[in-house]
Design a protein around this motif. Structure first.
Motif, PDB file in Angstrom:
ATOM      1  N   HIS A  23       0.873  -1.160   0.000  1.00  0.00           N
ATOM      2  CA  HIS A  23       0.000   0.000   0.000  1.00  0.00           C
ATOM      3  C   HIS A  23       0.924   1.228   0.000  1.00  0.00           C
ATOM      4  O   HIS A  23       1.990   1.180   0.598  1.00  0.00           O
ATOM      5  N   THR A  30      11.610   3.101   0.449  1.00  0.00           N
ATOM      6  CA  THR A  30      12.629   2.990   1.496  1.00  0.00           C
ATOM      7  C   THR A  30      13.231   1.587   1.490  1.00  0.00           C
ATOM      8  O   THR A  30      14.450   1.420   1.564  1.00  0.00           O
ATOM      9  N   LYS A 145       8.385  -1.094   9.660  1.00  0.00           N
ATOM     10  CA  LYS A 145       8.168  -0.030  10.660  1.00  0.00           C
ATOM     11  C   LYS A 145       8.026  -0.579  12.076  1.00  0.00           C
ATOM     12  O   LYS A 145       7.239  -0.059  12.859  1.00  0.00           O
ATOM     13  N   ASP A 147       9.985  -0.251  14.294  1.00  0.00           N
ATOM     14  CA  ASP A 147      10.588   0.722  15.219  1.00  0.00           C
ATOM     15  C   ASP A 147       9.536   1.687  15.762  1.00  0.00           C
ATOM     16  O   ASP A 147       9.826   2.516  16.610  1.00  0.00           O
ATOM     17  N   ALA A 258      12.684  -2.832  10.111  1.00  0.00           N
ATOM     18  CA  ALA A 258      12.438  -1.406   9.906  1.00  0.00           C
ATOM     19  C   ALA A 258      13.346  -0.968   8.766  1.00  0.00           C
ATOM     20  O   ALA A 258      14.560  -0.831   8.940  1.00  0.00           O
ATOM     21  N   VAL A 260      13.684   1.759   7.276  1.00  0.00           N
ATOM     22  CA  VAL A 260      14.301   3.080   7.393  1.00  0.00           C
ATOM     23  C   VAL A 260      15.598   3.013   8.203  1.00  0.00           C
ATOM     24  O   VAL A 260      16.506   3.812   8.004  1.00  0.00           O
TER      25      VAL A 260
HETATM   26  P1  GDP Z   1       6.144   4.080  -0.312  1.00  0.00           P
HETATM   27  O1  GDP Z   1       5.052   5.057  -0.604  1.00  0.00           O
HETATM   28  O2  GDP Z   1       5.591   2.709   0.005  1.00  0.00           O
HETATM   29  O3  GDP Z   1       7.243   4.043  -1.316  1.00  0.00           O
HETATM   30  O4  GDP Z   1       6.761   4.538   1.100  1.00  0.00           O
HETATM   31  P2  GDP Z   1       8.099   5.325   1.430  1.00  0.00           P
HETATM   32  O5  GDP Z   1       9.287   4.433   1.289  1.00  0.00           O
HETATM   33  O6  GDP Z   1       8.118   6.597   0.719  1.00  0.00           O
HETATM   34  O7  GDP Z   1       7.874   5.548   2.995  1.00  0.00           O
HETATM   35  C1  GDP Z   1       6.774   6.269   3.494  1.00  0.00           C
HETATM   36  C2  GDP Z   1       7.160   6.904   4.828  1.00  0.00           C
HETATM   37  O8  GDP Z   1       7.393   5.884   5.783  1.00  0.00           O
HETATM   38  C3  GDP Z   1       8.433   7.737   4.737  1.00  0.00           C
HETATM   39  O9  GDP Z   1       8.286   8.855   5.552  1.00  0.00           O
HETATM   40  C4  GDP Z   1       9.490   6.802   5.305  1.00  0.00           C
HETATM   41  O10 GDP Z   1      10.571   7.471   5.879  1.00  0.00           O
HETATM   42  C5  GDP Z   1       8.696   6.041   6.334  1.00  0.00           C
HETATM   43  N1  GDP Z   1       9.258   4.720   6.606  1.00  0.00           N
HETATM   44  C6  GDP Z   1       9.618   3.776   5.726  1.00  0.00           C
HETATM   45  N2  GDP Z   1      10.110   2.699   6.372  1.00  0.00           N
HETATM   46  C7  GDP Z   1      10.037   2.977   7.692  1.00  0.00           C
HETATM   47  C8  GDP Z   1      10.406   2.260   8.875  1.00  0.00           C
HETATM   48  O11 GDP Z   1      10.896   1.145   8.856  1.00  0.00           O
HETATM   49  N3  GDP Z   1      10.152   2.908  10.063  1.00  0.00           N
HETATM   50  C9  GDP Z   1       9.610   4.139  10.126  1.00  0.00           C
HETATM   51  N4  GDP Z   1       9.424   4.667  11.328  1.00  0.00           N
HETATM   52  N5  GDP Z   1       9.287   4.838   9.044  1.00  0.00           N
HETATM   53  C10 GDP Z   1       9.480   4.268   7.843  1.00  0.00           C
END
Ligand code: GDP
Length: 533
Positions: A23, A30, A145, A147, A258, A260
């Motif tokens: 989704h 990331t 996520k 974390d 996580a 990120v």
């Molecule tokens: P996409 O739309 O599925 O490509 O999602 P993105 O990779 O752009 O991530 C969406 C948001 O979730 C961004 O602000 C990321 O920094 C955050 N995010 C992605 N992975 C993690 C994670 O493991 N932990 C946290 N806390 N935030 C995450």
């Protein structure tokens, strides 16, 4: 077996071709970046984190590409991990492009389903998972996520099992709750715990440390006990990784982490190498299958024109299915039986648009000068091959397109024909409407935005769209079409799809379709494949 066949088989065995489905906002870009970082395809992550206001129309990777100058077309990221070659294909994030997603998923052997720990299974995850089920693609699950505060791990497992009828078999399990991640246990080595120290900003791989169960008991206390108890419970319930059911699409190995902070990503990347299947024999339309060591065959799963504004060329993205692809060779296009010269072939990932001379099963090449090629085409050498056609989904949105400026009608016709061939929308027409006002049919309305944007930008023919009050399409034949167009009792219209000459009967709703069936019981009226079945 020929030498080329042997080479194809041994290279195929090294390939893992997969896509990440999720989704929007679950962390696909990331994770993509984190995977590339672990495979040392990039040296630092962080460029795309925190982006906002990005349009779903653009490939996520385009952002990354712009920030880093790493890829040309963003269709596939190829990198090496251990002694394997990984091809990660990009899927569009928005539900309106489910047809494109379906096509990409026709070109992969495995999918990583990414779940946000706090949100669980979201709408788009469901739809994409349905496509995987339909195509019988094995799915690896990554709960991201961890974390952040989120749901209970066991509760998420229940949700996957209940809602997807997919048995989760955790390979890693979290120590600590979502929001307080102490580390992970690898179910294959339950006597140790993995502890992570993230680097600032998650720019580099997190430092991974293995500690003994004794140490974990001493330092993590109840968290460690809870994790091992839960794993034990899952084991008793038979939730252990099982290769056969994973490959059959009835169980899914689960990983936590996580993205990120790069936590759990190495284990996931190893899983792609160790668990995901290598390219195998591919089913043919005519029955039977084409083994990877057969002469060359490939499937066109995406066609895109004008990617490089200075060269108005058309690129066909070809997934090699068997044999060795060699640039410069002449192969056969199955639908026409005509030869096609592969003079231009590009890697679709690299510092620049570099030429590809050779590619193996599982690889994706961008074939240039591809005006003759269509989505769903099979190319082959040697014995004839034809892969099953790509399904077209039932459109649910319809609009008449007209050139905003009639003096540009030539550009208008050319642009509409081009976008039809690329499969951006379906183009319908009838003798009554003529080609100056074709009807565009889409699964999701964002497809219309893409058409408007590209018509104005690439074909210098801005368009006006006038929505039609139809929301249901069924397949009929010429007689059924005449009956519908001649009927005063039923609201609806029959149109012919330009691409394959199929006659579609359009209705405002189910009730009108039912009225038509009652009024003309002999007319053919078949269901089309629904986008989200
Ligand atoms: P996409 O739309 O599925 O490509 O999602 P993105 O990779 O752009 O991530 C969406 C948001 O979730 C961004 O602000 C990321 O920094 C955050 N995010 C992605 N992975 C993690 C994670 O493991 N932990 C946290 N806390 N935030 C995450």
């Amino acid at each position: 077996m020929s030498t080329a066949g042997e080479q194809a088989a041994s290279e195929a065995a090294r390939r893992r071709t997969f896509a990440v489905i999720s989704h929007p906002d679950a962390g696909k870009s990331t994770l993509t970046e984190a995977l590339a970082l672990h495979a040392q395809a990039i040296t630092e992550a962080g460029a795309v984190h925190g982006k906002s206001g990005r349009r779903a129309v653009a490939s996520d990777w385009m952002e990354m590409e712009k920030a880093r100058g790493i890829s040309v077309t963003s269709a596939v990221l190829q990198f090496a991990h251990r002694d394997r070659v990984l091809n990660l294909l990009d899927t569009p994030g928005h539900a309106d492009f489910s047809e494109d997603t379906y096509r990409v998923l026709a070109a992969v052997d495995c999918a990583i389903m990414l779940i946000d720990a706090a949100k669980g299974l979201e709408e788009q995850t469901r739809k994409l998972f349905d496509v995987c089920r339909h195509r019988r693609i094995p799915v690896i699950t990554f709960v991201n996520k961890w974390d952040r505060p989120g749901r209970e791990a066991l509760e998420l497992m229940d949700e996957i099992e209940r809602e997807f009828r997919l048995r989760p078999t955790p390979v890693t399990w979290p120590v600590g709750t979502a929001g307080d991640l102490r580390g992970l246990v690898d179910a294959r080595h339950p006597e140790t715990m993995l502890r992570y120290t993230r680097t600032p900003g998650g720019a580099h791989e997190a430092v991974e440390e293995t500690i003994t169960a004794e140490q974990a008991t001493g330092e993590e206390g109840t968290w460690w006990e809870q994790a091992t108890e839960e794993l034990e419970l899952l084991r008793e319930e038979g939730a252990e990784y099982d290769r056969d059911s994973f490959l059959a699409g009835t169980s899914t190995p689960v990983f936590f982490g996580a993205a990120v902070s790069n936590i759990g990503v190495r284990l996931l990347l190893d899983a792609v190498v160790d668990l995901a299947p290598a390219p195998g024999p591919r089913e043919l339309e005519t029955g039977g299958s084409r083994p990877v060591d057969a002469p060359f065959s490939g499937l066109v799963f995406k066609v895109q024109a004008n990617m490089d504004p200075s060269h108005r060329d058309r690129i066909a993205f070809l997934r090699v299915c068997s044999g060795v692809f060699e640039r410069g060779s002449t192969v056969i296009r199955a639908t026409s039986g005509k030869p096609f010269a592969t003079k231009y072939a590009h890697s679709v990932f690299g510092q620049d648009r570099s030429s590809v001379d050779t590619a193996y099963p599982g690889d994706v090449v961008g074939v240039g000068n591809a005006a003759a090629l269509r989505v769903g085409d099979t190319l082959y050498d040697g014995p004839a091959a034809q892969f099953p056609p790509m399904p077209t989904f039932a459109p649910e949105h319809f609009a008449v397109a007209r050139p905003a400026d009639v003096s540009r009608s030539k550009q208008f016709r050319r642009g509409i024909a081009q976008l039809d061939e690329e499969g951006v929308v379906q183009v319908l027409t009838s003798d009554l409407r003529g080609d100056q006002s074709p009807v565009l049919a889409a699964v999701g309305p964002m497809q219309f935005e893409v058409v408007s944007h590209r018509m104005a930008g690439e074909f210098s023919s801005p368009i006006r769209l006038e929505p039609l009050p139809y929301h249901l399409a069924r397949a009929t034949d010429a007689a059924g079409g005449e009956a519908l167009n001649g009927s005063r009792l039923v609201r609806g219209e029959a149109l012919v799809r330009v691409r394959d000459k199929a006659v579609l009967a359009l209705f405002p709703d189910r009730w009108q379709a039912n009225s038509f069936e009652r009024a003309f019981p002999d007319a053919r009226l078949d269901h089309l494949l629904a986008a989200h079945e």
